[in-house]
Design a protein around this motif. Structure first.
Motif, PDB file in Angstrom:
ATOM      1  N   ILE A  21       0.735  -1.017   0.078  1.00 63.54           N
ATOM      2  CA  ILE A  21      -0.157   0.150  -0.013  1.00 63.54           C
ATOM      3  C   ILE A  21       0.828   1.316  -0.138  1.00 63.54           C
ATOM      4  O   ILE A  21       0.684   2.080  -0.878  1.00 63.54           O
ATOM      5  N   ILE A  22       2.006   1.313   0.950  1.00 68.31           N
ATOM      6  CA  ILE A  22       2.669   2.344   1.169  1.00 68.31           C
ATOM      7  C   ILE A  22       3.386   2.695  -0.352  1.00 68.31           C
ATOM      8  O   ILE A  22       3.989   3.744  -0.990  1.00 68.31           O
ATOM      9  N   THR A  23       3.907   1.497  -1.042  1.00 69.62           N
ATOM     10  CA  THR A  23       4.485   1.466  -2.265  1.00 69.62           C
ATOM     11  C   THR A  23       3.370   2.320  -3.550  1.00 69.62           C
ATOM     12  O   THR A  23       4.098   3.297  -4.152  1.00 69.62           O
ATOM     13  N   MET A  24       2.284   1.738  -3.398  1.00 74.44           N
ATOM     14  CA  MET A  24       1.329   2.320  -4.251  1.00 74.44           C
ATOM     15  C   MET A  24       1.345   3.867  -4.244  1.00 74.44           C
ATOM     16  O   MET A  24       1.080   4.768  -4.853  1.00 74.44           O
ATOM     17  N   VAL A  25       0.906   4.221  -2.865  1.00 76.41           N
ATOM     18  CA  VAL A  25       0.629   5.703  -2.430  1.00 76.41           C
ATOM     19  C   VAL A  25       1.902   6.469  -2.855  1.00 76.41           C
ATOM     20  O   VAL A  25       1.758   7.661  -3.554  1.00 76.41           O
ATOM     21  N   CYS A  26       2.997   5.893  -2.513  1.00 84.79           N
ATOM     22  CA  CYS A  26       4.281   6.825  -2.732  1.00 84.79           C
ATOM     23  C   CYS A  26       4.294   7.112  -4.292  1.00 84.79           C
ATOM     24  O   CYS A  26       4.730   8.175  -4.804  1.00 84.79           O
ATOM     25  N   LEU A  27       3.999   6.023  -5.056  1.00 81.21           N
ATOM     26  CA  LEU A  27       4.281   6.106  -6.584  1.00 81.21           C
ATOM     27  C   LEU A  27       3.229   6.901  -6.997  1.00 81.21           C
ATOM     28  O   LEU A  27       3.365   7.764  -8.075  1.00 81.21           O
ATOM     29  N   MET A  28       1.838   6.865  -6.671  1.00 84.42           N
ATOM     30  CA  MET A  28       0.783   7.653  -6.992  1.00 84.42           C
ATOM     31  C   MET A  28       0.929   9.143  -6.591  1.00 84.42           C
ATOM     32  O   MET A  28       0.875   9.974  -7.655  1.00 84.42           O
ATOM     33  N   VAL A  29       1.732   9.367  -5.562  1.00 84.49           N
ATOM     34  CA  VAL A  29       2.091  10.828  -5.111  1.00 84.49           C
ATOM     35  C   VAL A  29       3.248  11.280  -6.471  1.00 84.49           C
ATOM     36  O   VAL A  29       2.920  12.641  -6.701  1.00 84.49           O
ATOM     37  N   TYR A  30       4.049  10.674  -6.590  1.00 90.15           N
ATOM     38  CA  TYR A  30       5.165  11.049  -7.364  1.00 90.15           C
ATOM     39  C   TYR A  30       4.204  11.242  -8.948  1.00 90.15           C
ATOM     40  O   TYR A  30       4.576  12.228  -9.397  1.00 90.15           O
ATOM     41  N   VAL A  31       3.560  10.421  -9.256  1.00 90.64           N
ATOM     42  CA  VAL A  31       3.231  10.362 -10.674  1.00 90.64           C
ATOM     43  C   VAL A  31       2.243  11.480 -10.731  1.00 90.64           C
ATOM     44  O   VAL A  31       2.265  12.436 -11.624  1.00 90.64           O
ATOM     45  N   PHE A  32       1.521  11.908 -10.040  1.00 92.52           N
ATOM     46  CA  PHE A  32       0.394  13.050  -9.897  1.00 92.52           C
ATOM     47  C   PHE A  32       0.758  14.519  -9.325  1.00 92.52           C
ATOM     48  O   PHE A  32       0.199  15.418  -9.920  1.00 92.52           O
ATOM     49  N   ASN A  33       1.963  14.347  -8.731  1.00 94.51           N
ATOM     50  CA  ASN A  33       2.597  15.655  -8.420  1.00 94.51           C
ATOM     51  C   ASN A  33       3.776  16.025  -8.781  1.00 94.51           C
ATOM     52  O   ASN A  33       4.395  17.137  -8.675  1.00 94.51           O
ATOM     53  N   PHE A  34       4.836  15.150  -9.135  1.00 94.42           N
ATOM     54  CA  PHE A  34       6.260  15.487  -9.267  1.00 94.42           C
ATOM     55  C   PHE A  34       6.847  14.831 -10.697  1.00 94.42           C
ATOM     56  O   PHE A  34       7.928  14.917 -10.942  1.00 94.42           O
ATOM     57  N   SER A  35       5.930  14.265 -11.447  1.00 92.37           N
ATOM     58  CA  SER A  35       6.249  13.513 -12.872  1.00 92.37           C
ATOM     59  C   SER A  35       6.591  14.821 -13.953  1.00 92.37           C
ATOM     60  O   SER A  35       6.576  14.355 -14.882  1.00 92.37           O
ATOM     61  N   ASP A  36       6.226  16.063 -13.430  1.00 96.03           N
ATOM     62  CA  ASP A  36       6.058  17.066 -14.681  1.00 96.03           C
ATOM     63  C   ASP A  36       5.263  16.879 -15.827  1.00 96.03           C
ATOM     64  O   ASP A  36       5.493  17.187 -17.120  1.00 96.03           O
ATOM     65  N   GLU A  37       4.040  15.988 -15.523  1.00 98.83           N
ATOM     66  CA  GLU A  37       2.871  15.574 -16.528  1.00 98.83           C
ATOM     67  C   GLU A  37       3.732  14.775 -17.663  1.00 98.83           C
ATOM     68  O   GLU A  37       2.984  14.701 -18.767  1.00 98.83           O
ATOM     69  N   LYS A  38       4.625  14.341 -17.589  1.00 99.07           N
ATOM     70  CA  LYS A  38       5.257  13.264 -18.482  1.00 99.07           C
ATOM     71  C   LYS A  38       4.698  11.801 -18.230  1.00 99.07           C
ATOM     72  O   LYS A  38       4.567  10.979 -19.307  1.00 99.07           O
ATOM     73  N   TYR A  39       4.203  11.721 -17.147  1.00 97.22           N
ATOM     74  CA  TYR A  39       3.211  10.300 -17.117  1.00 97.22           C
ATOM     75  C   TYR A  39       2.137  10.770 -15.950  1.00 97.22           C
ATOM     76  O   TYR A  39       2.623  11.102 -14.701  1.00 97.22           O
ATOM     77  N   ASP A  40       0.933  10.530 -16.118  1.00102.73           N
ATOM     78  CA  ASP A  40       0.004  11.039 -15.095  1.00102.73           C
ATOM     79  C   ASP A  40      -1.332   9.838 -15.023  1.00102.73           C
ATOM     80  O   ASP A  40      -2.441  10.340 -14.832  1.00102.73           O
TER      81      ASP A  40
END
Length: 511
Positions: A21-40
């Protein structure tokens, strides 16, 4: 812990249970907030989280085939919903080319004012959802139309989307045709209409509160900033490209009739698709079979010269549903893996032994449901997983089984659409064109329902007891019809209730 042949199978530790769960949440936070919209998208985080869940399962003694079996079991249970989702894509396209959705937009702009739009829109969407028993169908048809009407009336899109979600889920929860309504009653071992009766006790008042809030917000809309030329432009573009004879609204009536006749969900949607196609042939001059097939498969490509209309009508098509279906397949697989390795049992299994009040039990059930929605990515798991964890506790506190089923839906159904990576959140986000975190603060029915149910339970009100007694909002306990429950569980719950009344821990019937 159990010994399975040569292997010892155990529950995961707390660290192991939370790791996927922590793995998923951390990756979701990265994707939706810190990926510069390269992957969302949520797909890749879920794939990695599934791998971590399988690794945890292996560490706990499960073979990969057992983990795969858990995922396939959940996927099998979701296949009907996926097939319905595909046909909803066809339905949206059919209702676009038939002129049904354009006509709803056209007449909605002519008849509604900015002040009346929100409360009346919420009521109308609730009626459609109640009739068809599906929030997905309601948002995918009339909901899309109201999103465009809102633009024409100068309403904030997030507010319109919240209103659409509120209306859609009110109808879904009240409808005996809804899959989640039937699921909640089934896993709680209570009667379907016993469950619906209990649902009314929370969703009914919250719906009225929400309508008042929408009416207040509507009355405060700054009409000075309202640009009537936007609505006029939308009306002109629709009138120039569609036959808007009021008869093209009849496919919506067909949906209602099909559902009143209790036609099952999948054939019911297909009947509505065929109706929409026939109306497209009769009223809109769509005679080329290849064109109709293309529109149903890939979605309509309608260019009216008005950007608002073109964007609104670029919805639907079976192919356009595949992004959402891919996400649902991954999300449900992740939930199945977590369920198989015992994550929820480890995290919540011992909590119920520390609960000694109705309010505490309702809160624990809701938190577990919301946790399953968010962590296991599926509203069916948000309803189905907590039920066997807490059903004996409801009996122990002398509560009716429809109290359990109501609580499961108050949280598990209504908050499932808040998370963008769940099946509900992904679908509604795709239809409404915005992240669930944007519209959910305005979905007052969904937002407030669990809060209302929890507060009233802690106050000792709005409670259904095992013997049929009901404690209303005024604290008066009156005798009504007892909800269905397994015979032995019902006898135990009634005996516990009598004991609690003797000890002064449960209210006595006053009328």
């Amino acid at each position: 812990m159990k010994n399975d042949g040569q292997r010892t199978v155990r529950l995961p530790s707390l660290v192991e249970a939370f790791l996927p769960i922590i793995t998923m949440v951390c990756l979701m936070v990265y994707v939706f907030n810190f990926s510069d919209e390269k992957y969302d998208a949520a797909h890749m985080p879920l794939i990695i989280a599934i791998c971590v869940a399988c690794a945890v399962g292996a560490a706990c003694g499960h073979s990969f085939s057992e983990m795969l079996e858990g995922m396939i079991e959940r996927l099998t249970a979701t296949l009907e919903a996926i097939l319905i989702l595909l046909t909803v894509g066809l339905l949206i396209s059919a209702f676009m080319i038939s002129g049904t959705i354009p006509a709803v937009i056209y007449y909605g702009l002519r008849l509604l004012t900015p002040q009346l739009f929100l409360p009346i829109g919420c009521i109308l969407i609730a009626i459609v959802s109640l009739a068809c028993g599906s929030s997905w169908t309601a948002t995918g048809t009339i909901g899309i139309a109201f999103m465009t009407i809102g633009v024409g009336l100068g309403i904030k899109p997030a507010l319109t989307a919240g209103m659409v979600i509120s209306g859609a889920y009110v109808g879904d929860k009240f409808s005996p045709l809804s899959d989640t309504t039937n699921l909640a009653a089934g896993v709680s071992n209570t009667g379907l209409f016993d469950h619906v009766t209990a649902m009314v006790s929370t969703t009914g008042p919250v719906f009225l509160i929400s309508l008042i809030i929408y009416a207040i917000l509507g009355s405060r809309i700054n009409v000075v900033n309202y640009d009537p030329t936007i609505a006029q432009g939308i009306e002109e573009a629709l009138a120039a490209n569609f036959n808007l004879n009021p008869l093209v609204l009849l496919p919506i009536v067909v949906i209602v009739v099909v559902c009143i006749l209790r036609v099952p969900g999948l054939p019911g949607v297909l009947i509505s698709v065929v109706t929409g196609v026939l109306f497209a042939v009769i009223f809109q001059g769509q005679h080329n079979v290849a064109d109709i097939f293309s529109i149903l498969h890939y979605g309509p490509s309608i260019e009216t010269g008005n950007e608002f209309v073109d964007k609104a009508l670029a919805k639907g098509g079976m192919d356009n549903q595949m992004w959402t279906i891919n996400l649902i397949l991954l999300a449900v697989s992740f939930g199945g893996a977590l369920e198989r390795c015992g994550t929820v049992e480890r995290i919540f299994g011992n909590i119920k032994h520390k609960i000694h009040s109705v309010g505490g039990l309702v809160l624990a059930t809701m938190l577990t449901s919301i946790f399953c929605d968010a962590a296991m990515c599926d509203q069916f798991l948000g309803i189905g997983v907590p039920a066997p964890l807490y059903d004996d506790k409801y009996d122990e506190l002398g509560l009716a089984r429809n109290m359990l089923s109501r609580t499961l839906e108050d949280a598990g159904t209504l908050w499932a659409c808040m998370f963008p990576w769940t099946a509900c959140g992904a679908y509604q986000s795709g239809v409404l064109g915005m992240n669930p975190f944007v519209y959910f603060p305005y979905a007052f029915v969904n937002l407030l329902n669990p809060i209302y149910a929890c507060i009233t339970a802690f106050m000792g009100k709005n409670i259904f007891w095992a013997d049929g007694a009901y404690t209303n909002l005024f604290g008066k306990t009156v005798m009504k019809k007892a909800a269905a429950a397994p015979e032995e569980a019902h006898k135990y719950a009634v005996s516990q209730l009598e004991k609690l009344r003797t000890e002064g821990k449960a209210p006595k019937v006053t009328a």
